[in-house]
Design a protein around this motif. Structure first.
Motif, PDB file in Angstrom:
ATOM      1  N   VAL A  81       0.823  -1.218   0.000  1.00 61.30           N
ATOM      2  CA  VAL A  81       0.000   0.000   0.000  1.00 61.30           C
ATOM      3  C   VAL A  81       0.857   1.270   0.000  1.00 61.30           C
ATOM      4  CG1 VAL A  81      -1.969  -1.129   1.115  1.00 61.30           C
ATOM      5  CG2 VAL A  81      -0.232   0.010   2.524  1.00 61.30           C
ATOM      6  N   SER A  82       2.137   1.136  -0.335  1.00 58.99           N
ATOM      7  CA  SER A  82       3.047   2.283  -0.260  1.00 58.99           C
ATOM      8  C   SER A  82       2.667   3.412  -1.219  1.00 58.99           C
ATOM      9  CB  SER A  82       4.490   1.847  -0.513  1.00 58.99           C
ATOM     10  OG  SER A  82       4.634   1.309  -1.818  1.00 58.99           O
ATOM     11  N   GLN A  83       1.934   3.127  -2.282  1.00 63.73           N
ATOM     12  CA  GLN A  83       1.503   4.164  -3.227  1.00 63.73           C
ATOM     13  C   GLN A  83      -0.008   4.403  -3.177  1.00 63.73           C
ATOM     14  OE1 GLN A  83       4.646   2.643  -6.563  1.00 63.73           O
ATOM     15  NE2 GLN A  83       2.911   3.758  -7.313  1.00 63.73           N
ATOM     16  N   LEU A  84      -0.715   3.645  -2.367  1.00 59.23           N
ATOM     17  CA  LEU A  84      -2.176   3.727  -2.326  1.00 59.23           C
ATOM     18  C   LEU A  84      -2.641   5.098  -1.843  1.00 59.23           C
ATOM     19  CD1 LEU A  84      -4.656   1.063  -1.308  1.00 59.23           C
ATOM     20  CD2 LEU A  84      -4.893   3.295  -0.277  1.00 59.23           C
ATOM     21  N   MET A  85      -3.654   5.631  -2.496  1.00 61.94           N
ATOM     22  CA  MET A  85      -4.281   6.885  -2.078  1.00 61.94           C
ATOM     23  C   MET A  85      -5.754   6.630  -1.812  1.00 61.94           C
ATOM     24  SD  MET A  85      -2.083   9.382  -2.062  1.00 61.94           S
ATOM     25  CE  MET A  85      -2.852  10.940  -2.322  1.00 61.94           C
ATOM     26  N   PHE A  86      -6.240   7.101  -0.676  1.00 64.24           N
ATOM     27  CA  PHE A  86      -7.669   7.086  -0.367  1.00 64.24           C
ATOM     28  C   PHE A  86      -8.252   8.425  -0.764  1.00 64.24           C
ATOM     29  CE2 PHE A  86      -7.361   3.311   2.176  1.00 64.24           C
ATOM     30  CZ  PHE A  86      -8.656   2.825   2.219  1.00 64.24           C
ATOM     31  N   ASN A  87      -9.326   8.416  -1.527  1.00 64.09           N
ATOM     32  CA  ASN A  87     -10.099   9.609  -1.870  1.00 64.09           C
ATOM     33  C   ASN A  87     -11.402   9.490  -1.097  1.00 64.09           C
ATOM     34  OD1 ASN A  87      -8.705  10.945  -4.450  1.00 64.09           O
ATOM     35  ND2 ASN A  87      -8.426   8.734  -4.483  1.00 64.09           N
ATOM     36  N   VAL A  88     -11.614  10.387  -0.141  1.00 61.76           N
ATOM     37  CA  VAL A  88     -12.728  10.275   0.798  1.00 61.76           C
ATOM     38  C   VAL A  88     -13.600  11.519   0.705  1.00 61.76           C
ATOM     39  CG1 VAL A  88     -13.378   9.934   3.214  1.00 61.76           C
ATOM     40  CG2 VAL A  88     -11.218   8.969   2.367  1.00 61.76           C
ATOM     41  N   TRP A  89     -14.889  11.313   0.501  1.00 64.93           N
ATOM     42  CA  TRP A  89     -15.832  12.434   0.514  1.00 64.93           C
ATOM     43  C   TRP A  89     -16.096  12.835   1.955  1.00 64.93           C
ATOM     44  CZ3 TRP A  89     -17.342  15.475  -3.256  1.00 64.93           C
ATOM     45  CH2 TRP A  89     -17.274  14.998  -4.566  1.00 64.93           C
ATOM     46  N   ARG A  90     -16.204  14.116   2.190  1.00 64.44           N
ATOM     47  CA  ARG A  90     -16.683  14.618   3.473  1.00 64.44           C
ATOM     48  C   ARG A  90     -18.175  14.305   3.514  1.00 64.44           C
ATOM     49  NH1 ARG A  90     -19.294  19.004   5.156  1.00 64.44           N
ATOM     50  NH2 ARG A  90     -18.819  19.823   7.197  1.00 64.44           N
ATOM     51  N   PRO A  91     -18.731  14.009   4.728  1.00 66.82           N
ATOM     52  CA  PRO A  91     -20.170  13.767   4.783  1.00 66.82           C
ATOM     53  C   PRO A  91     -20.932  14.911   4.100  1.00 66.82           C
ATOM     54  CG  PRO A  91     -19.168  13.284   6.885  1.00 66.82           C
ATOM     55  CD  PRO A  91     -18.100  13.912   6.040  1.00 66.82           C
ATOM     56  N   ALA A  92     -22.002  14.589   3.426  1.00 63.42           N
ATOM     57  CA  ALA A  92     -22.830  15.536   2.670  1.00 63.42           C
ATOM     58  C   ALA A  92     -22.129  16.038   1.407  1.00 63.42           C
ATOM     59  CB  ALA A  92     -23.309  16.711   3.523  1.00 63.42           C
ATOM     60  N   ARG A  93     -20.929  15.523   1.127  1.00 66.20           N
ATOM     61  CA  ARG A  93     -20.201  15.790  -0.110  1.00 66.20           C
ATOM     62  C   ARG A  93     -19.888  17.258  -0.385  1.00 66.20           C
ATOM     63  NH1 ARG A  93     -20.952  11.572  -4.729  1.00 66.20           N
ATOM     64  NH2 ARG A  93     -20.743   9.690  -3.507  1.00 66.20           N
ATOM     65  N   TRP A  94     -19.605  18.031   0.653  1.00 66.34           N
ATOM     66  CA  TRP A  94     -19.198  19.415   0.454  1.00 66.34           C
ATOM     67  C   TRP A  94     -17.820  19.482  -0.169  1.00 66.34           C
ATOM     68  CZ3 TRP A  94     -21.784  23.853   0.656  1.00 66.34           C
ATOM     69  CH2 TRP A  94     -22.990  23.877   1.352  1.00 66.34           C
ATOM     70  N   ALA A  95     -16.985  18.528   0.147  1.00 64.89           N
ATOM     71  CA  ALA A  95     -15.613  18.523  -0.343  1.00 64.89           C
ATOM     72  C   ALA A  95     -15.073  17.108  -0.174  1.00 64.89           C
ATOM     73  CB  ALA A  95     -14.763  19.514   0.452  1.00 64.89           C
ATOM     74  N   ASN A  96     -13.853  16.907  -0.590  1.00 60.71           N
ATOM     75  CA  ASN A  96     -13.258  15.584  -0.388  1.00 60.71           C
ATOM     76  C   ASN A  96     -11.804  15.723   0.016  1.00 60.71           C
ATOM     77  OD1 ASN A  96     -12.601  16.453  -3.031  1.00 60.71           O
ATOM     78  ND2 ASN A  96     -12.083  14.373  -3.597  1.00 60.71           N
ATOM     79  N   TRP A  97     -11.264  14.630   0.538  1.00 57.83           N
ATOM     80  CA  TRP A  97      -9.870  14.584   0.987  1.00 57.83           C
ATOM     81  C   TRP A  97      -9.146  13.478   0.254  1.00 57.83           C
ATOM     82  CZ3 TRP A  97     -13.350  13.736   5.412  1.00 57.83           C
ATOM     83  CH2 TRP A  97     -13.654  14.913   6.109  1.00 57.83           C
ATOM     84  N   MET A  98      -7.823  13.605   0.194  1.00 55.79           N
ATOM     85  CA  MET A  98      -6.954  12.536  -0.300  1.00 55.79           C
ATOM     86  C   MET A  98      -5.951  12.225   0.808  1.00 55.79           C
ATOM     87  SD  MET A  98      -6.227  13.803  -4.185  1.00 55.79           S
ATOM     88  CE  MET A  98      -5.290  12.352  -4.636  1.00 55.79           C
ATOM     89  N   PHE A  99      -5.769  10.922   1.075  1.00 57.96           N
ATOM     90  CA  PHE A  99      -4.847  10.499   2.121  1.00 57.96           C
ATOM     91  C   PHE A  99      -3.892   9.436   1.609  1.00 57.96           C
ATOM     92  CE2 PHE A  99      -8.735  11.606   4.468  1.00 57.96           C
ATOM     93  CZ  PHE A  99      -8.236  12.463   5.446  1.00 57.96           C
ATOM     94  N   GLU A 100      -2.634   9.531   2.024  1.00 59.21           N
ATOM     95  CA  GLU A 100      -1.712   8.418   1.892  1.00 59.21           C
ATOM     96  C   GLU A 100      -1.996   7.466   3.049  1.00 59.21           C
ATOM     97  OE1 GLU A 100       2.262   9.964   1.938  1.00 59.21           O
ATOM     98  OE2 GLU A 100       2.021  10.973   0.004  1.00 59.21           O
ATOM     99  N   VAL A 101      -1.506   6.250   2.936  1.00 60.43           N
ATOM    100  CA  VAL A 101      -1.686   5.274   4.011  1.00 60.43           C
ATOM    101  C   VAL A 101      -0.410   5.224   4.841  1.00 60.43           C
ATOM    102  CG1 VAL A 101      -2.067   2.832   4.546  1.00 60.43           C
ATOM    103  CG2 VAL A 101      -3.354   3.934   2.695  1.00 60.43           C
ATOM    104  N   ASP A 102      -0.561   5.395   6.146  1.00 61.95           N
ATOM    105  CA  ASP A 102       0.579   5.328   7.048  1.00 61.95           C
ATOM    106  C   ASP A 102       0.794   3.905   7.556  1.00 61.95           C
ATOM    107  OD1 ASP A 102       2.698   6.486   8.649  1.00 61.95           O
ATOM    108  OD2 ASP A 102       1.378   6.225  10.383  1.00 61.95           O
ATOM    109  N   GLN A 103      -0.321   3.232   7.906  1.00 67.28           N
ATOM    110  CA  GLN A 103      -0.243   1.862   8.407  1.00 67.28           C
ATOM    111  C   GLN A 103      -1.397   1.055   7.820  1.00 67.28           C
ATOM    112  OE1 GLN A 103      -0.110   1.713  12.701  1.00 67.28           O
ATOM    113  NE2 GLN A 103       1.192   3.520  12.801  1.00 67.28           N
ATOM    114  N   TYR A 104      -1.135  -0.224   7.585  1.00 66.30           N
ATOM    115  CA  TYR A 104      -2.153  -1.119   7.031  1.00 66.30           C
ATOM    116  C   TYR A 104      -2.063  -2.460   7.750  1.00 66.30           C
ATOM    117  CZ  TYR A 104      -4.538  -4.126   3.612  1.00 66.30           C
ATOM    118  OH  TYR A 104      -5.357  -5.030   2.985  1.00 66.30           O
TER     119      TYR A 104
END
Length: 158
Positions: A81-104
């Motif tokens: 998961v060293s290159q994996l990116m999570f794309n996460v919507w904020r509740p109600a979809r006002w905006a979204n975030w992108m996260f790298e994975v620190d631990q799996y």
């Protein structure tokens, strides 16, 4: 607490007050420094101010990770998961975030987020819908590709 104490600044000079804003929002310039805004460079933002205004406005905060429900990531567990990116919507979809994975954790399928979450600014402790990218096992539809940075290999699903 891993963040320093937040400091709030609000411009309360009467001559600077804006009286033409809907619902009296944004009448005073305000910011917060340090605290949760320490993730920014410089560590300052409107979203770290004491009372951010606007629909659904909260002080800056982000989810810290996710354990997807069974079947949500049908190609997991993942080998790398060293290159994996999570794309996460904020509740109600006002905006979204992108996260790298620190631990799996392979056995529990729990992901702890690392760097990221600076997009969207409006905070929430939990996220909404999400998708992942940049992980080899999800290469499963025509037109998708995966570039392995460590080996220099490019994979194309066709």
């Amino acid at each position: 607490n891993k963040y320093p104490q937040v400091q709030y600044f609000t411009d309360n000079i009467m001559e600077h007050t804006r009286n033409n804003t809907p619902d009296n929002w944004f009448q005073h310039y305000m910011i917060g420094t340090a605290g949760l805004c320490s993730v920014y460079d410089p560590p300052v933002s409107y979203w770290c101010s004491e009372n951010p205004s606007g629909g659904g406005a909260f002080a800056f905060r982000t989810p810290s990770g996710v354990t997807p429900k069974s079947g949500a990531l049908p190609n997991s567990p993942y080998a790398d998961v060293s290159q994996l990116m999570f794309n996460v919507w904020r509740p109600a979809r006002w905006a979204n975030w992108m996260f790298e994975v620190d631990q799996y954790n392979h056995s529990s399928n729990n992901f702890t987020f690392g760097k990221g979450g600076n997009q969207g600014a409006r905070g929430s402790n939990s996220g909404g819908d999400f998708f992942v990218e940049n992980v080899f096992e999800e290469l499963d539809s025509p037109g998708e590709f995966f570039y392995n940075r460590s080996t220099g290999d490019l994979y194309l699903f066709y």
